[in-house]
Design an enzyme around this catalytic site. Structure first.
Site, PDB file in Angstrom:
ATOM      1  N   GLY A 160       9.511 -61.457  24.104  1.00 28.56           N
ATOM      2  CA  GLY A 160      10.906 -61.061  23.929  1.00 28.56           C
ATOM      3  C   GLY A 160      11.552 -60.524  25.195  1.00 28.56           C
ATOM      4  O   GLY A 160      12.617 -60.982  25.603  1.00 28.56           O
ATOM      5  N   ASN A 182      10.153 -53.812  33.024  1.00 27.01           N
ATOM      6  CA  ASN A 182       9.968 -53.495  34.443  1.00 27.01           C
ATOM      7  C   ASN A 182      10.917 -52.388  34.890  1.00 27.01           C
ATOM      8  O   ASN A 182      12.092 -52.392  34.546  1.00 27.01           O
ATOM      9  CB  ASN A 182      10.260 -54.722  35.301  1.00 27.01           C
ATOM     10  CG  ASN A 182       9.643 -55.976  34.727  1.00 27.01           C
ATOM     11  OD1 ASN A 182       8.450 -56.045  34.568  1.00 27.01           O
ATOM     12  ND2 ASN A 182      10.480 -56.947  34.371  1.00 27.01           N
ATOM     13  N   HIS A 184      11.243 -47.626  26.820  1.00 28.21           N
ATOM     14  CA  HIS A 184      10.011 -47.668  27.618  1.00 28.21           C
ATOM     15  C   HIS A 184      10.164 -46.912  28.935  1.00 28.21           C
ATOM     16  O   HIS A 184       9.161 -46.543  29.542  1.00 28.21           O
ATOM     17  CB  HIS A 184       9.643 -49.115  27.950  1.00 28.21           C
ATOM     18  CG  HIS A 184       8.711 -49.764  26.956  1.00 28.21           C
ATOM     19  ND1 HIS A 184       7.609 -49.134  26.431  1.00 28.21           N
ATOM     20  CD2 HIS A 184       8.700 -51.017  26.424  1.00 28.21           C
ATOM     21  CE1 HIS A 184       6.953 -49.969  25.616  1.00 28.21           C
ATOM     22  NE2 HIS A 184       7.613 -51.113  25.585  1.00 28.21           N
ATOM     23  N   GLU A 219      13.216 -51.806  25.177  1.00 28.86           N
ATOM     24  CA  GLU A 219      12.871 -51.859  26.613  1.00 28.86           C
ATOM     25  C   GLU A 219      13.435 -50.631  27.335  1.00 28.86           C
ATOM     26  O   GLU A 219      12.789 -50.084  28.216  1.00 28.86           O
ATOM     27  CB  GLU A 219      13.376 -53.148  27.265  1.00 28.86           C
ATOM     28  CG  GLU A 219      12.925 -54.452  26.596  1.00 28.86           C
ATOM     29  CD  GLU A 219      11.439 -54.537  26.281  1.00 28.86           C
ATOM     30  OE1 GLU A 219      10.634 -53.910  27.012  1.00 28.86           O
ATOM     31  OE2 GLU A 219      11.059 -55.214  25.303  1.00 28.86           O
ATOM     32  N   GLU A 239       3.113 -57.840  33.306  1.00 31.40           N
ATOM     33  CA  GLU A 239       2.273 -57.235  32.274  1.00 31.40           C
ATOM     34  C   GLU A 239       1.578 -58.345  31.491  1.00 31.40           C
ATOM     35  O   GLU A 239       2.234 -59.325  31.116  1.00 31.40           O
ATOM     36  CB  GLU A 239       3.101 -56.380  31.309  1.00 31.40           C
ATOM     37  CG  GLU A 239       2.206 -55.622  30.346  1.00 31.40           C
ATOM     38  CD  GLU A 239       2.978 -54.729  29.369  1.00 31.40           C
ATOM     39  OE1 GLU A 239       4.214 -54.667  29.420  1.00 31.40           O
ATOM     40  OE2 GLU A 239       2.300 -54.106  28.556  1.00 31.40           O
TER      41      GLU A 239
HETATM   42  N1  B3K Z   1       5.657 -54.722  27.328  1.00 37.11           N
HETATM   43  C1  B3K Z   1       6.140 -56.049  27.077  1.00 37.11           C
HETATM   44  C2  B3K Z   1       5.110 -56.972  26.551  1.00 37.11           C
HETATM   45  C3  B3K Z   1       4.309 -57.643  27.590  1.00 37.11           C
HETATM   46  C4  B3K Z   1       3.416 -58.703  27.010  1.00 37.11           C
HETATM   47  C5  B3K Z   1       2.520 -59.252  28.019  1.00 37.11           C
HETATM   48  N2  B3K Z   1       1.696 -60.336  27.523  1.00 37.11           N
HETATM   49  C6  B3K Z   1       7.306 -56.063  26.143  1.00 37.11           C
HETATM   50  C7  B3K Z   1       7.440 -54.883  25.283  1.00 37.11           C
HETATM   51  O1  B3K Z   1       6.638 -54.600  24.429  1.00 37.11           O
HETATM   52  O2  B3K Z   1       8.371 -54.164  25.474  1.00 37.11           O
HETATM   53 ZN    ZN Z   2       7.207 -52.605  24.233  1.00 35.70          ZN
END
Ligand code: B3K
Ligand code: ZN
Length: 875
Positions: free
Chosen positions: A266, A270, A306, A303, A127
């Site tokens: 952080g 995935n 998500h 995470e 990402e």
């Molecule tokens: N989605 C990732 C962040 C990715 C950053 C890429 N430059 C972490 C998060 O927000 O959960």
């Molecule tokens: Zn996030």
């Protein structure tokens, strides 16, 4: 000069011309190169406008194309066109199989995007647009595909081979082995992950609400295996919470987290294989502070959440980033609030928002929660998209109420499971489930800048009417001059003279007013006395509040408001006013004199043993230099620093006895645990110690040293370390820093704290010390955690030294950015933040900062990341 990077616009969005139903990948990992073979089943998108559209694949310039074939027919250079990041095939069949082989070099990848080595292990970060550094692909979030991934590597050095989903096959041959993973859920390429290394893991079983068994596994280097339990507990708590509060359960058979040392941010969500910065997963009492324990808990939860808000339902395009990030930050904040102290969590989040997001919103990179354009998407993982985005979701929650909000989120997940959608789809689901019209509310997504609410009131004893007049002022921001009124939930209460809440509509003590006009008056009937208003309870909207509170009213709210957040905020307002008064005295060359009202208010709070010690610690913490800077029209670095230091020392001098008494009374009683009760006690105890050490008396220094020597945990040790290290007792400071390094030199994360403590030492000469530390074995420019600990901390927190009038701090930072631009553009671009704020300083500093920005701009070929921030800052 090379061609300047171009902006991409939301208004130009087009559905993808092709879709990729399945993606088969095979990675051959070796020391000098990695070969990536892909096989994609592609078909024309029935929803695409043109039937003749070319196939456009993304591929980073570093990709070496070894082979490309359609349905087994080899293509050569004449069959495609490669320019910049695009590989275009003018004519392709309706349906076909595309095979591709690329050669990549993870061992020299310092950008930490795509596939790279972290220490001795391979890992990925895709990402937002890292997958194009692995292979040619439609690297956009609205192309979702079912992935099957085979990883092959040396068996002895990389015994663990991971990817998304479930392992379905494996084998070995001549010292090498391979594992195939299958992820049944279609996903965009940005959620792809691969890990290969010599890792160990802990494992726990989990039964979901519908009775499915899931194996939870957290991987780390063998030396860190004993620091994974807290992350595991946090994960289990988060999974249960999401079932209970959102009705969402986990969907694969395995959930994996891997800890890596080299990571740009952080953590990353995935599918089924989260990759975490070690700083957000490892925890042990001896190496981790209470604050870091809470961060691990919050990030693990974030995470995990998500998996629904981001993975099952993802973003159509990157302008929609807040769809998943704002919503997920709101979810993790509520989770942390539910299992820890709700008020303390809110205070911390609002502090971050008001200090850093408000500053972003008034700087050259200001953008709406849903940006309209970008040059480099990595620059838009911002406090605005994350924290303000979460506030927007919180306002929806406030406007709809918990029940209708939940119906809305259920509908959103049901309607859009498996899709890539927009923030508007989210609002539509909330509208449909609640029956409310959110047309005006949508402006929160498209208008940048922090609104100011100017309020005034009057009371008529004869009619018992209390009237509140509110005006919303919307600032101009780059590219957006005209702004329309926002729909703002304004929670408030009214206090009588005894401090009790008056009954408002339907007997409630807190009422949510809905502000929709530019100017509006709210009338409260049957109000028996002239009330003291408690405005914007719980910080119900991300706005600046202007109301002419007297200092007496603030002291009154500090001790009586039933809203814990506003109690704290009244104290902050009072402290800000008092410090601003001291700054004025300093500028006029007067002797500084601290307002006794602040001392009395602090004394009362310090004495009140019925209050939660964590709240007491928050109330007694003076506003930070960064917050005072944000509030200033022109930042006077010295005045802010000196006035705040003076207030701190005076408070310590006048409250020395009660501070000492509470410090003693809060001494630890049992074995360390990061539980709410102990965390609260330690936070207040360390705060008391910080006031005492500010007195620069040998007895208090000895107290700090005794704490440092005798404690059994990092929270107490680190607090004592930084107090001694920042004190004027230079010999003691040097000794304790040396002792700390000797104790912890094998613990990377602790050594990073050691760097950070030195980076924010306000004593003169910091820059020389920072430069020396850059040569220390503990520093590594390629490791983002170390760059953040040393360089970002110095430039972002140590204002008196960084903003030294000579401009040496600015030149130092510019040098680091020029260096990092080549190594790691994302980190380089983040380092720029302090320089982007040049307009807030005096003319001399403005000139010095601008000169460094120009030097960066002229330094040669800039990454898109750095170019965008520098050019917008100067523009
Ligand atoms: N989605 C990732 C962040 C990715 C950053 C890429 N430059 C972490 C998060 O927000 O959960
Ligand atoms: Zn996030």
């Amino acid at each position: 000069m090379a061609e300047q990077p171009q902006a991409i616009y939301l208004k130009d969005y087009q559905v993808p011309a092709y879709l990729i139903d399945t993606t088969e990948l095979r990675f051959e990992l070796a020391d000098d190169q990695t070969l990536v073979h892909s096989r994609l089943k592609v078909r024309r998108n029935p929803e695409a406008t043109s039937a003749q559209a070319p196939l456009e694949l993304h591929g980073h310039e570093s990709l070496e194309l070894c082979r490309l074939a359609i349905d087994g027919r080899e293509l050569d250079a004449a069959d495609y066109h490669r320019e910049g990041e695009l590989l275009t095939l003018a004519r392709v069949p309706e349906r076909f199989e595309l095979s591709c082989t690329t050669r990549i070099h993870p061992q020299t990848n310092t950008a930490l995007e795509g596939l790279y080595l972290s220490g001795g292990m391979y890992c990925t970060q895709c990402e937002a647009e890292g997958f194009r550094r692995i292979t040619f692909y439609m690297d956009r979030p609205d192309v979702m595909s079912v992935f099957t991934t085979t990883v092959e590597a040396d068996q002895a050095r990389f015994p663990v081979l991971l990817s998304n989903g479930n392992p379905v096959a494996s084998g070995e041959k001549e010292g090498r082995h391979w594992v195939t993973w299958e992820d049944p859920f279609p996903k965009p390429a940005y959620l792809f992950a691969l890990v290969a290394g010599d890792l160990q893991h802990i494992e726990r079983p989990y039964k979901t609400m519908s009775g499915r068994d899931v194996s939870l596994r957290i991987f780390a280097e063998p030396k860190d295996l004993d620091k994974l339990d807290h992350a595991m507990d946090s994960l289990i708590n988060a999974m249960r919470w999401d079932e209970e509060v959102y009705g969402r359960e986990y969907d694969l058979d395995i959930y994996m987290i891997v800890a890596v040392d080299f990571f740009n941010m952080g953590a990353m969500e995935n599918k089924g294989l989260n990759i975490f910065n070690t700083s957000c997963v490892l925890a042990s009492p001896q190496t981790t502070t209470d604050a870091a324990y809470l961060r691990v808990e919050g990030v693990v939860a974030h995470e995990y959440f998500h998996n629904w808000s981001g993975n099952r339902v993802t973003c159509r395009d990157w302008f929609q980033l807040s769809l998943k990030e704002g919503f997920t930050v709101f979810r993790d904040a509520e989770f942390s609030a539910d299992i820890n102290s709700r008020t303390v969590k809110r205070i911390e989040d609002v502090t971050l928002l008001r200090t850093a997001q408000f500053a972003e919103d008034s700087g050259p990179m200001a953008h709406p929660v849903r940006p309209a354009s970008y040059i480099e998407i990595s620059n838009f993982y911002t406090l605005t998209v994350y924290e303000k985005g979460a506030e927007v979701v919180r306002m929806l929650h406030t406007l709809l109420g918990a029940e209708l909000f939940r119906r809305g989120s259920d509908l959103y997940f049901e309607r859009h499971d498996g899709q890539a959608v927009t923030t508007d789809d989210f609002v539509c689901a909330m509208e449909a489930a609640s029956g409310r019209d959110l047309t005006q509310f949508r402006r929160w997504y498209s208008q940048a800048g922090t609104p100011t609410l100017r309020m005034a009131d009057d009371y008529d004893a004869a009619t018992q009417q209390y009237r509140l007049h509110v005006e919303q002022q919307l600032p101009q921001t780059p590219d957006q001059v005209e702004k329309l009124p926002l729909h703002i939930p304004l929670a408030l209460g009214l206090l009588d003279a005894s401090g009790a809440d008056l009954a408002l509509a339907e007997g409630a003590t807190t009422q949510v007013l809905e502000l929709t006009e530019q100017r509006q008056t709210f009338v409260f009937e049957q109000i028996p006395v002239h009330p003291v208003p408690s405005l914007l309870r719980g910080f119900s909207a991300p706005v600046r509040l202007q109301y002419p509170y007297s200092r007496d009213a603030l002291v009154f709210l500090m001790s009586h408001d039933s809203d814990g957040f506003n109690r704290w905020d009244a104290g902050q307002r009072l402290a800000v006013e008092v410090i601003q008064g001291l700054m004025a005295q300093y500028r006029q060359g007067e002797a500084l004199q601290l307002d006794g009202a602040l001392v009395d208010a602090y004394a009362a709070v310090l004495d009140d043993e019925s209050l939660d010690p964590a709240m007491v610690a928050k109330v007694l913490s003076l506003p930070s230099e960064a917050y005072l800077s944000e509030l200033a029209d022109c930042i006077d670095v010295e005045a802010i620093h000196l006035a705040r230091q003076f207030a701190r020392t005076e408070l310590a001098r006048l409250l020395e006895a009660p501070l000492q008494r509470r410090y003693e009374a809060l001494a630890p009683t049992g074995v360390y645990a990061p539980d709410a009760d102990q965390v609260a006690r330690r936070s207040l105890r360390n705060l008391c110690l910080s006031y005492l050490v500010a007195l620069e008396a040998p007895a208090h220094l000895a107290r700090a040293r005794a704490q440092y020597d005798s404690c059994d945990n990092m929270t107490e040790r680190q607090a004592a370390l930084s107090l001694i290290a920042h004190s004027g007792f230079e010999t003691d400071a040097a000794a304790v820093l040396e002792d700390f390094y000797q104790r912890y030199q094998s613990e990377t994360l602790v050594v990073n704290q050691w760097l950070a403590v030195q980076a924010c030492d306000p004593k003169p000469g910091a820059l020389t010390r920072i430069k020396a530390l850059m040569q220390h074995a503990a520093f590594d420019l390629r490791n983002p955690n170390k760059v953040r600990s040393l360089i970002s901390t110095f430039c972002g927190i140590n204002a008196v030294n960084f903003h030294d009038g000579s401009g040496a701090g600015y030149a130092f930072l510019a040098d680091r950015i020029i260096e990092m631009n080549r190594l790691n553009p994302q980190v380089a671009s983040r380092l720029l933040t302090p320089l982007t704020r040049w307009r807030k300083y005096d003319a001399a500093r403005q000139a010095l900062m601008q000169a460094q920005l120009r030097r960066i701009l002229d330094s040669g070929e800039l990454s898109r990341d750095v170019y965008e921030v520098v050019s917008k800052s100067l523009g």
